[in-house]
Design a protein around this motif. Structure first.
Motif, PDB file in Angstrom:
ATOM      1  N   VAL A 299       0.849  -1.179   0.000  1.00  0.00           N
ATOM      2  CA  VAL A 299       0.000   0.000   0.000  1.00  0.00           C
ATOM      3  C   VAL A 299       0.886   1.230   0.000  1.00  0.00           C
ATOM      4  O   VAL A 299       1.662   1.451   0.898  1.00  0.00           O
ATOM      5  N   LYS A 300       0.814   1.969  -1.077  1.00  0.00           N
ATOM      6  CA  LYS A 300       1.704   3.107  -1.236  1.00  0.00           C
ATOM      7  C   LYS A 300       1.212   4.336  -0.506  1.00  0.00           C
ATOM      8  O   LYS A 300       1.988   5.186  -0.096  1.00  0.00           O
ATOM      9  N   LYS A 301      -0.101   4.438  -0.374  1.00  0.00           N
ATOM     10  CA  LYS A 301      -0.647   5.623   0.275  1.00  0.00           C
ATOM     11  C   LYS A 301      -1.421   5.226   1.516  1.00  0.00           C
ATOM     12  O   LYS A 301      -2.187   4.269   1.489  1.00  0.00           O
ATOM     13  N   SER A 302      -1.223   6.034   2.564  1.00  0.00           N
ATOM     14  CA  SER A 302      -2.017   5.829   3.766  1.00  0.00           C
ATOM     15  C   SER A 302      -3.380   6.476   3.563  1.00  0.00           C
ATOM     16  O   SER A 302      -3.555   7.318   2.686  1.00  0.00           O
TER      17      SER A 302
ATOM     18  N   SER B  86     -14.252  -5.891  -2.407  1.00  0.00           N
ATOM     19  CA  SER B  86     -13.355  -6.961  -2.860  1.00  0.00           C
ATOM     20  C   SER B  86     -12.042  -6.372  -3.328  1.00  0.00           C
ATOM     21  O   SER B  86     -11.952  -5.223  -3.774  1.00  0.00           O
ATOM     22  N   TRP B  87     -11.011  -7.202  -3.249  1.00  0.00           N
ATOM     23  CA  TRP B  87      -9.705  -6.810  -3.796  1.00  0.00           C
ATOM     24  C   TRP B  87      -9.135  -8.017  -4.521  1.00  0.00           C
ATOM     25  O   TRP B  87      -8.404  -8.805  -3.957  1.00  0.00           O
ATOM     26  N   VAL B  88      -9.536  -8.164  -5.771  1.00  0.00           N
ATOM     27  CA  VAL B  88      -9.045  -9.267  -6.578  1.00  0.00           C
ATOM     28  C   VAL B  88      -8.289  -8.762  -7.792  1.00  0.00           C
ATOM     29  O   VAL B  88      -7.619  -9.534  -8.465  1.00  0.00           O
ATOM     30  N   GLY B  89      -8.401  -7.495  -8.057  1.00  0.00           N
ATOM     31  CA  GLY B  89      -7.699  -6.914  -9.194  1.00  0.00           C
ATOM     32  C   GLY B  89      -6.645  -5.938  -8.734  1.00  0.00           C
ATOM     33  O   GLY B  89      -6.112  -6.047  -7.618  1.00  0.00           O
ATOM     34  N   ALA B  90      -6.385  -4.991  -9.614  1.00  0.00           N
ATOM     35  CA  ALA B  90      -5.380  -3.998  -9.260  1.00  0.00           C
ATOM     36  C   ALA B  90      -5.861  -3.096  -8.145  1.00  0.00           C
ATOM     37  O   ALA B  90      -5.066  -2.602  -7.339  1.00  0.00           O
ATOM     38  N   GLN B  91      -7.130  -2.841  -8.061  1.00  0.00           N
ATOM     39  CA  GLN B  91      -7.702  -1.944  -7.070  1.00  0.00           C
ATOM     40  C   GLN B  91      -8.825  -2.656  -6.333  1.00  0.00           C
ATOM     41  O   GLN B  91      -9.506  -3.510  -6.913  1.00  0.00           O
TER      42      GLN B  91
ATOM     43  N   ARG C 206     -10.020  12.339  -1.340  1.00  0.00           N
ATOM     44  CA  ARG C 206     -11.446  12.142  -1.096  1.00  0.00           C
ATOM     45  C   ARG C 206     -11.729  11.170   0.045  1.00  0.00           C
ATOM     46  O   ARG C 206     -12.846  10.686   0.200  1.00  0.00           O
ATOM     47  N   LEU C 207     -10.714  10.849   0.839  1.00  0.00           N
ATOM     48  CA  LEU C 207     -10.904   9.974   2.000  1.00  0.00           C
ATOM     49  C   LEU C 207     -10.662  10.795   3.259  1.00  0.00           C
ATOM     50  O   LEU C 207      -9.584  11.380   3.421  1.00  0.00           O
ATOM     51  N   TYR C 208     -11.643  10.856   4.144  1.00  0.00           N
ATOM     52  CA  TYR C 208     -11.594  11.752   5.313  1.00  0.00           C
ATOM     53  C   TYR C 208     -11.926  10.949   6.561  1.00  0.00           C
ATOM     54  O   TYR C 208     -12.590   9.914   6.521  1.00  0.00           O
ATOM     55  N   ARG C 209     -11.484  11.546   7.682  1.00  0.00           N
ATOM     56  CA  ARG C 209     -11.573  10.834   8.961  1.00  0.00           C
ATOM     57  C   ARG C 209     -12.507  11.560   9.916  1.00  0.00           C
ATOM     58  O   ARG C 209     -12.486  12.782  10.021  1.00  0.00           O
TER      59      ARG C 209
ATOM     60  N   GLY D 125     -20.672  -1.869  -9.725  1.00  0.00           N
ATOM     61  CA  GLY D 125     -19.726  -1.614  -8.642  1.00  0.00           C
ATOM     62  C   GLY D 125     -18.856  -0.415  -8.975  1.00  0.00           C
ATOM     63  O   GLY D 125     -18.937   0.171 -10.059  1.00  0.00           O
ATOM     64  N   SER D 126     -17.986  -0.017  -8.034  1.00  0.00           N
ATOM     65  CA  SER D 126     -17.118   1.149  -8.272  1.00  0.00           C
ATOM     66  C   SER D 126     -15.752   0.892  -7.642  1.00  0.00           C
ATOM     67  O   SER D 126     -15.630   0.182  -6.637  1.00  0.00           O
ATOM     68  N   VAL D 127     -14.744   1.455  -8.298  1.00  0.00           N
ATOM     69  CA  VAL D 127     -13.362   1.252  -7.854  1.00  0.00           C
ATOM     70  C   VAL D 127     -13.092   2.077  -6.591  1.00  0.00           C
ATOM     71  O   VAL D 127     -13.573   3.206  -6.453  1.00  0.00           O
ATOM     72  N   ALA D 128     -12.314   1.516  -5.684  1.00  0.00           N
ATOM     73  CA  ALA D 128     -11.949   2.199  -4.440  1.00  0.00           C
ATOM     74  C   ALA D 128     -10.421   2.354  -4.385  1.00  0.00           C
ATOM     75  O   ALA D 128      -9.691   1.585  -5.008  1.00  0.00           O
ATOM     76  N   PRO D 129      -9.917   3.331  -3.679  1.00  0.00           N
ATOM     77  CA  PRO D 129      -8.464   3.449  -3.505  1.00  0.00           C
ATOM     78  C   PRO D 129      -7.938   2.284  -2.662  1.00  0.00           C
ATOM     79  O   PRO D 129      -8.667   1.681  -1.869  1.00  0.00           O
ATOM     80  N   ILE D 130      -6.652   1.995  -2.858  1.00  0.00           N
ATOM     81  CA  ILE D 130      -6.056   0.875  -2.118  1.00  0.00           C
ATOM     82  C   ILE D 130      -6.074   1.131  -0.614  1.00  0.00           C
ATOM     83  O   ILE D 130      -6.106   0.208   0.206  1.00  0.00           O
ATOM     84  N   ALA D 131      -6.132   2.435  -0.260  1.00  0.00           N
ATOM     85  CA  ALA D 131      -6.173   2.760   1.177  1.00  0.00           C
ATOM     86  C   ALA D 131      -7.407   2.172   1.845  1.00  0.00           C
ATOM     87  O   ALA D 131      -7.394   1.925   3.066  1.00  0.00           O
TER      88      ALA D 131
END
Length: 759
Positions: free
Chosen positions: A566-569, A629-634, A575-578, A598-604
């Motif tokens: 995982v390159k990014k925290s 799910s995480w079966v592909g690149a993202q 667009r990811l907030y806490r 479905g829609s792609v999500a960041p690896i974070a």
């Protein structure tokens, strides 16, 4: 008395005249080939009054002789005693004869006197039988009139006996000709009879008395004139044995004659009711005819009762029987007309073709929509469909070779085309030499197409075979959702019963080949194996083999040892907030989301959910479990359509996908209607603000920055993450961030009670 002698009449004054006296030409016309009566005299010497009840026979003989010998004579010459003032509808006994005379405009016997018999034979729509009936009627009137009005020859001082032939003032030459022919004692022979006699005589001379003149082939050694006679017989057409009037008596003309007997008003009612394609109402016809609707109904009912008997007598009975035989079970209408061309002619009285008139008169078959069927079209469709189901396979496919012929009376080439058209009419589809019985569902048709092809097909190929009534995407969805189909290549489908390997994508193929090779194999071999079996390009294989969960080192493909890093925290992910108890991922809702994609999500997201590559998490949510799910690149979110529907969230709306620390999932709509840049930035980052809170601190916490971070650092943090939209908003309000100034949110002055009152 010997034949040829004059009659000596010794009877008293007023005795009946003889046939020869009434028709002076009969002796010459009959010639010498006449059978004598029991008294040794020819029939025409008998007194007319004494000949009863043989009158009708004598009238028939008079008519036959006239038809055979006197076609150039006028009616007045043939029937010397015929009065001129008799009304033809009253004296003609044949309906057809009355109609024929009426069509020609003749009303009385006087109108016929100057006509030659040959002229009458050439009237349209009249046959020899009708003319024969007409002549017998005229002969009967002539005899009656002559008997009561003509003084006996003896009274006139003339020599008793028949009038000498040559003494007739108008017929001397013609009688001379007849006498000459009669003296030859030969039958008049037409060319057809001459040819038949020549053939028969030759057979007899050869001692072959039992030979059939037409059916048997002549031997090659037969004389040339006999062979030519046989050839002429074989080439005979109707015109060789029928006169012009008889050649006009087609089925349409015969029907016309029958319907014409019903009267003009009745014909009008029938044309617009019984025979009409779109019948008028009784009221409409009543207004047109100036009578009540009840009267129209009575006219129609009476006419129908009369028409029931139309098909009971020849020749219409023979025509109707022929049509039934030709129709058999099912027959295209154009074929019926091809076989019986007269059925295509119009019956003028009702302005309908003859086939339609016969169809309405004969209830043993039905003609509709271009088809003839026994007894009805509907009853013929059902057994056809049943027969197809019996020979069809499990996918509803039947071979045309297994289906009985449509009609035994059709030639083979026409029968095949007719069968195909009939099957389509019955609701089936014909593809090549096969019939598709089940067409209601797209998947049924696709299964049938694959069954016929007997090999995998692309969805586009199947779509082309099925026609354009459904979209290609609809077909693909039908294939993917039906267990009868299996995807065996990138876009190739097979029937599951064929037990072919399922294509699950390039990544799955690589995984299978790597596992089959003990965990490692060269990229070159991998490409060869996959591209040799599937329509996958070498570049695709290389691309997938180089991405997680695989890796390529020194030309060897294998599963990646440490998985993907995982390159990014989450804090550095756009667009990811806490929030204190949850993470928010901002998404703009599109049509794809609304359709359930479905829609792609960041690896974070995988980091937040502790999701391993190759696995799927199921997060509880209000409408049901949400997959990530995480079966592909993202990583990918599964469909959120049900959540959008549950909250009535529309397309082009911004929402947060909320991942709770407790593992739950929900959707939260973002309010971006504020005009104030700071309020809009706070909304887009999901910051929950109290009246005493510092917006700078809230914005810093949303992306994991320390609370004491200055406004410049906060703005820089958002820009560095890629949230340039928020960074631009914050630049506009930087001074207020430094001052910790939180703008007042818009409030409404109207009281709730007032709003409810307005509602």
């Amino acid at each position: 008395m010997k034949k040829g002698e004059t009659v000596t009449d010794d009877s008293a004054e007023g005795a009946a005249i003889s046939w020869l006296e009434a028709f002076p030409w009969v002796q010459a016309a009959a010639g010498s080939d006449v059978s004598l009566e029991d008294d040794g005299h020819p029939w025409w010497e008998a007194a007319i009054a004494e000949s009863e009840p043989a009158d009708q026979t004598r009238l028939g003989q008079i008519s036959s002789l006239a038809l055979e010998r006197l076609t150039r004579w006028t009616i007045g010459q043939i029937f010397p005693g015929l009065p001129s003032d008799e009304e033809l509808p009253r004296i003609l006994t044949s309906t057809r004869a009355r109609n024929a005379a009426s069509r020609q405009g003749y009303k009385t016997s006087g109108d016929l006197l100057p006509l030659e018999l040959g002229d009458i034979l050439r009237w349209p729509q009249i046959g020899v039988g009708t003319v024969d009936s007409m002549l017998q009627s005229l002969a009967s009137i002539a005899v009656h009139h002559r008997s009561v009005s003509t003084p006996h020859a003896k009274d006139a001082g003339e020599k008793s006996g028949p009038t000498p032939v040559a003494s007739h003032p108008l017929q001397t030459d013609l009688f001379a000709d007849l006498v000459d022919q009669g003296q030859r004692s030969e039958h008049l022979r037409d060319p057809v009879t001459d040819d038949l006699r020549m053939i028969a005589s030759w057979y007899v001379s050869m001692g072959i008395q039992d030979a059939r003149l037409v059916a048997d082939e002549l031997p090659a050694w037969a004389p040339a004139d006999v062979i030519k006679a046989k050839e002429r017989i074989c080439l005979l057409g109707s015109e060789a044995v029928l006169d012009a009037a008889e050649l006009d008596l087609t089925a349409a003309m015969l029907l016309q004659d029958q319907i014409a007997t019903l009267g003009e008003r009745t014909q009008f009612v029938l044309a617009h009711r019984f025979f009409a394609d779109q019948p008028k109402t009784l009221d409409e016809l009543g207004q047109l005819l100036g009578v009540t609707r009840e009267r129209v109904r009575q006219i129609e009912a009476k006419a129908r009762a009369v028409m029931v008997g139309f098909l009971d007598s020849a020749p219409l009975a023979d025509i109707a029987a022929t049509v039934r035989e030709v129709v058999s079970t099912v027959l295209p209408l154009d074929e019926l007309i091809r076989v019986i061309p007269a059925l295509g002619q119009q019956v003028d009285a009702v302005a309908q073709p003859a086939w339609r008139v016969l169809d309405r008169l004969d209830d043993q078959y039905e003609i509709e929509d271009g088809w003839c069927a026994v007894p009805t079209i509907g009853s013929a469709v059902a057994p056809t469909v049943t027969a197809l189901e019996e020979v069809a396979n499990l996918h509803g496919v039947a071979s045309l070779d297994d289906i009985p012929v449509l009609n035994p009376n059709l030639p083979d080439d026409v029968s095949q085309d007719g069968l195909r058209a009939w099957l389509v009419y019955c609701g089936c589809a014909v593809v090549g030499d096969y019939v598709l019985v089940r067409l209601q569902k797209l998947a049924d048709r696709a299964a049938a197409i694959l069954s016929i092809a007997a090999s995998p097909m692309s969805s586009e190929e199947m779509h082309n075979r099925l026609g354009g009534d459904r979209s290609l995407n609809s077909l693909k969805n039908a294939l993917a959702s039906d267990d009868r189909f299996k995807r065996v290549d990138r876009d190739s489908w097979a029937l599951s019963e064929w037990e072919m390997d399922t294509y699950e994508g390039v990544r799955a193929l690589i995984r299978q080949e790597v596992a089959r090779s003990g965990g490692r194999l060269t990229l070159e071999v991998l490409i060869e194996r996959i591209t040799g079996q599937y329509t996958v390009t070498a570049s695709s294989v290389t691309s997938y083999a180089s991405a997680l969960p695989f890796e390529v080192k020194n030309g060897i493909v294998q599963l990646a040892v440490s998985g993907r890093q995982v390159k990014k925290s989450p804090e550095r992910t756009r667009r990811l907030y806490r929030r204190p108890t949850e993470w928010l991922y901002r998404v703009h809702i599109t049509q794809e989301h609304a359709r359930g994609s479905g829609s792609v999500a960041p690896i974070a997201i995988a980091t937040i959910l502790d999701l391993e590559h190759g696995s799927t998490n199921y997060l509880p949510s209000q409408p049901g479990q949400q997959t990530v799910s995480w079966v592909g690149a993202q990583p990918t979110f599964g469909s959120i359509r049900r959540l959008l529907v549950a909250q009535d969230i529309e397309i082009d709306t911004d929402v947060f996908m909320v991942l709770g620390n407790d593992g739950t999932f929900r959707i939260e709509q973002i309010d971006v209607t504020a005009d104030d840049s700071l309020l809009k930035a706070l909304a887009l980052t999901g910051c929950s603000m109290g009246t005493a809170d510092d917006p700078r601190v809230a914005l810093a916490r949303a992306i994991g920055l320390p609370d004491e971070s200055p406004a410049a650092s906060v703005i820089g943090g958002y820009r560095e993450r890629g949230d340039t939209d928020i960074a631009d908003l914050l630049i506009q309000v930087r001074s207020r961030l430094d001052a910790g100034d939180l703008p007042e949110r818009p409030t409404h002055d109207a009281a709730v009670d007032e709003i409810l009152d307005l509602l």
